[in-house]
Design a protein around this motif. Structure first.
Motif, PDB file in Angstrom:
ATOM      1  N   ASP A   1       6.438  43.043  32.727  1.00 18.56           N
ATOM      2  CA  ASP A   1       6.865  43.024  33.917  1.00 18.56           C
ATOM      3  C   ASP A   1       7.358  44.081  34.241  1.00 18.56           C
ATOM      4  OD1 ASP A   1       9.346  44.128  31.705  1.00 18.56           O
ATOM      5  OD2 ASP A   1      10.183  42.434  31.646  1.00 18.56           O
ATOM      6  N   GLY A   2       7.143  45.833  34.144  1.00 17.83           N
ATOM      7  CA  GLY A   2       7.234  46.988  34.363  1.00 17.83           C
ATOM      8  C   GLY A   2       8.630  47.769  33.776  1.00 17.83           C
ATOM      9  N   LEU A   3       9.055  47.216  33.087  1.00 15.06           N
ATOM     10  CA  LEU A   3      10.261  48.041  31.961  1.00 15.06           C
ATOM     11  C   LEU A   3       8.855  49.129  31.256  1.00 15.06           C
ATOM     12  CD1 LEU A   3      13.100  48.128  31.058  1.00 15.06           C
ATOM     13  CD2 LEU A   3      11.856  46.556  29.017  1.00 15.06           C
ATOM     14  N   LEU A   4       9.396  50.230  31.585  1.00 18.58           N
ATOM     15  CA  LEU A   4       9.181  51.816  31.124  1.00 18.58           C
ATOM     16  C   LEU A   4      10.240  51.719  30.361  1.00 18.58           C
ATOM     17  CD1 LEU A   4       6.593  53.876  31.737  1.00 18.58           C
ATOM     18  CD2 LEU A   4       7.959  54.757  33.209  1.00 18.58           C
ATOM     19  N   ILE A   5       9.227  52.267  29.412  1.00 17.57           N
ATOM     20  CA  ILE A   5      10.110  52.969  28.671  1.00 17.57           C
ATOM     21  C   ILE A   5      10.315  54.725  27.865  1.00 17.57           C
ATOM     22  CG2 ILE A   5      11.636  53.102  26.320  1.00 17.57           C
ATOM     23  CD1 ILE A   5      12.799  51.094  27.500  1.00 17.57           C
ATOM     24  N   GLY A   6      10.808  55.683  27.759  1.00 15.75           N
ATOM     25  CA  GLY A   6       9.755  56.473  27.757  1.00 15.75           C
ATOM     26  C   GLY A   6      10.901  57.739  26.690  1.00 15.75           C
ATOM     27  N   TYR A   7      10.970  58.482  26.017  1.00 11.79           N
ATOM     28  CA  TYR A   7      11.157  58.881  24.780  1.00 11.79           C
ATOM     29  C   TYR A   7      10.672  60.174  24.892  1.00 11.79           C
ATOM     30  CZ  TYR A   7      11.625  59.979  19.960  1.00 11.79           C
ATOM     31  OH  TYR A   7      12.817  61.562  19.102  1.00 11.79           O
ATOM     32  N   PHE A   8      11.787  61.515  23.965  1.00  8.58           N
ATOM     33  CA  PHE A   8      10.681  62.614  24.432  1.00  8.58           C
ATOM     34  C   PHE A   8      11.865  63.505  23.093  1.00  8.58           C
ATOM     35  CE2 PHE A   8      12.334  63.090  27.966  1.00  8.58           C
ATOM     36  CZ  PHE A   8      13.674  64.290  28.224  1.00  8.58           C
ATOM     37  N   GLU A   9      11.641  64.252  22.893  1.00  9.10           N
ATOM     38  CA  GLU A   9      13.015  65.348  21.506  1.00  9.10           C
ATOM     39  C   GLU A   9      12.537  66.581  22.766  1.00  9.10           C
ATOM     40  OE1 GLU A   9      10.627  65.189  17.924  1.00  9.10           O
ATOM     41  OE2 GLU A   9      11.479  63.220  18.040  1.00  9.10           O
TER      42      GLU A   9
ATOM     43  N   ILE B   1       8.705  49.938  36.563  1.00  7.54           N
ATOM     44  CA  ILE B   1       7.101  49.846  37.718  1.00  7.54           C
ATOM     45  C   ILE B   1       7.920  48.792  38.320  1.00  7.54           C
ATOM     46  CG2 ILE B   1       4.992  50.580  37.903  1.00  7.54           C
ATOM     47  CD1 ILE B   1       6.394  52.627  36.254  1.00  7.54           C
ATOM     48  N   LYS B   2       7.128  49.022  39.725  1.00  8.56           N
ATOM     49  CA  LYS B   2       6.784  47.830  40.520  1.00  8.56           C
ATOM     50  C   LYS B   2       5.470  47.107  39.755  1.00  8.56           C
ATOM     51  CE  LYS B   2       8.114  50.434  44.615  1.00  8.56           C
ATOM     52  NZ  LYS B   2       8.174  50.555  45.560  1.00  8.56           N
ATOM     53  N   PRO B   3       6.015  45.597  39.989  1.00  4.15           N
ATOM     54  CA  PRO B   3       5.002  45.297  39.012  1.00  4.15           C
ATOM     55  C   PRO B   3       3.584  45.184  39.526  1.00  4.15           C
ATOM     56  CG  PRO B   3       6.664  43.449  39.006  1.00  4.15           C
ATOM     57  CD  PRO B   3       7.051  44.815  40.110  1.00  4.15           C
ATOM     58  N   ALA B   4       3.209  45.219  40.995  1.00  2.96           N
ATOM     59  CA  ALA B   4       1.940  45.678  41.896  1.00  2.96           C
ATOM     60  C   ALA B   4       1.239  46.984  41.269  1.00  2.96           C
ATOM     61  CB  ALA B   4       2.409  45.043  43.206  1.00  2.96           C
ATOM     62  N   LEU B   5       2.597  47.301  41.337  1.00  5.35           N
ATOM     63  CA  LEU B   5       1.386  48.779  41.065  1.00  5.35           C
ATOM     64  C   LEU B   5       0.836  49.310  38.732  1.00  5.35           C
ATOM     65  CD1 LEU B   5       3.111  50.762  43.637  1.00  5.35           C
ATOM     66  CD2 LEU B   5       1.170  49.632  43.910  1.00  5.35           C
ATOM     67  N   ILE B   6       1.608  48.605  38.251  1.00  7.74           N
ATOM     68  CA  ILE B   6       1.118  48.558  36.818  1.00  7.74           C
ATOM     69  C   ILE B   6       0.275  49.333  36.081  1.00  7.74           C
ATOM     70  CG2 ILE B   6       1.379  47.683  34.579  1.00  7.74           C
ATOM     71  CD1 ILE B   6       3.639  45.755  35.426  1.00  7.74           C
ATOM     72  N   ALA B   7      -1.151  48.515  36.895  1.00  9.18           N
ATOM     73  CA  ALA B   7      -2.259  48.756  36.747  1.00  9.18           C
ATOM     74  C   ALA B   7      -2.797  50.311  37.045  1.00  9.18           C
ATOM     75  CB  ALA B   7      -3.381  48.119  36.995  1.00  9.18           C
ATOM     76  N   GLU B   8      -2.338  50.692  38.233  1.00  9.41           N
ATOM     77  CA  GLU B   8      -2.919  51.919  39.096  1.00  9.41           C
ATOM     78  C   GLU B   8      -1.698  53.230  38.234  1.00  9.41           C
ATOM     79  OE1 GLU B   8      -4.594  55.310  41.278  1.00  9.41           O
ATOM     80  OE2 GLU B   8      -4.646  53.132  40.431  1.00  9.41           O
ATOM     81  N   TYR B   9      -0.448  53.060  37.603  1.00 12.04           N
ATOM     82  CA  TYR B   9       0.630  53.351  37.098  1.00 12.04           C
ATOM     83  C   TYR B   9       0.439  53.592  36.100  1.00 12.04           C
ATOM     84  CZ  TYR B   9       4.629  55.441  35.141  1.00 12.04           C
ATOM     85  OH  TYR B   9       5.357  56.187  34.473  1.00 12.04           O
ATOM     86  N   THR B  10      -0.894  53.360  35.183  1.00  9.92           N
ATOM     87  CA  THR B  10      -1.578  53.212  33.604  1.00  9.92           C
ATOM     88  C   THR B  10      -2.767  54.014  33.945  1.00  9.92           C
ATOM     89  OG1 THR B  10      -0.390  50.869  32.839  1.00  9.92           O
ATOM     90  CG2 THR B  10      -2.425  51.735  31.575  1.00  9.92           C
ATOM     91  N   ARG B  11      -2.871  53.381  35.594  1.00 14.95           N
ATOM     92  CA  ARG B  11      -4.393  54.305  35.761  1.00 14.95           C
ATOM     93  C   ARG B  11      -4.535  56.306  35.575  1.00 14.95           C
ATOM     94  NH1 ARG B  11      -7.377  57.092  38.152  1.00 14.95           N
ATOM     95  NH2 ARG B  11      -5.757  56.343  40.392  1.00 14.95           N
ATOM     96  N   ARG B  12      -3.482  56.186  36.164  1.00  7.91           N
ATOM     97  CA  ARG B  12      -2.640  57.846  35.860  1.00  7.91           C
ATOM     98  C   ARG B  12      -2.990  58.051  34.764  1.00  7.91           C
ATOM     99  NH1 ARG B  12      -0.750  58.944  42.900  1.00  7.91           N
ATOM    100  NH2 ARG B  12      -1.938  56.921  43.122  1.00  7.91           N
TER     101      ARG B  12
END
Length: 121
Positions: free
Chosen positions: A48-56, A10-21
């Motif tokens: 720092d914007g590293l996003l880890i996703g997990y699903f099954e 994630i772009k660091p400047a957009l982390i708060a908005e990404y989280t909010r969404r």
């Protein structure tokens, strides 16, 4: 059930908005994910914007194809695309899938099976 883990940035400047969404994802998107075979889906975000996703899922290719066939996913991906660094494709098509190297339950199941057959590690 196949476990899938992936990484994006994630772009660091957009982390708060990404989280909010992601505090209230659209109900139609939630339903589409469930109906398309995405189970136990979680996202983890580092400062720092590293996003880890997990699903099954039973079948990653089928789950992705089912989501790609939905209108709600097209809208969601279009809205989310600007949040990510270094992507040429929509985020759900370009995530870096990580290789699983350890799972506790698999190891315990294997140990139990070996003990039942008399094998020693």
């Amino acid at each position: 059930m196949k476990r899938v883990c992936f990484q994006l940035r994630i772009k660091p400047a957009l982390i708060a908005e990404y989280t909010r969404r992601h505090t209230a994802v659209w109900p139609g998107m939630l339903a589409a994910l469930k109906e398309s075979g995405w189970h136990n889906y979680s996202l983890f975000l580092r400062a720092d914007g590293l996003l880890i996703g997990y699903f099954e899922t039973e079948d990653l290719t089928a789950a992705q194809a089912a989501m790609n066939a939905t209108e709600v996913n097209a809208r969601w991906q279009a809205e989310m695309a600007g949040f990510f660094e270094d992507l040429d494709l929509p985020p759900d098509a370009e995530f870096l899938q990580l290789t699983e190297v350890f799972n506790l339950e698999d190891q315990l199941d294997g140990l139990e099976a070996r003990e039942q057959t008399g094998e020693t590690p």
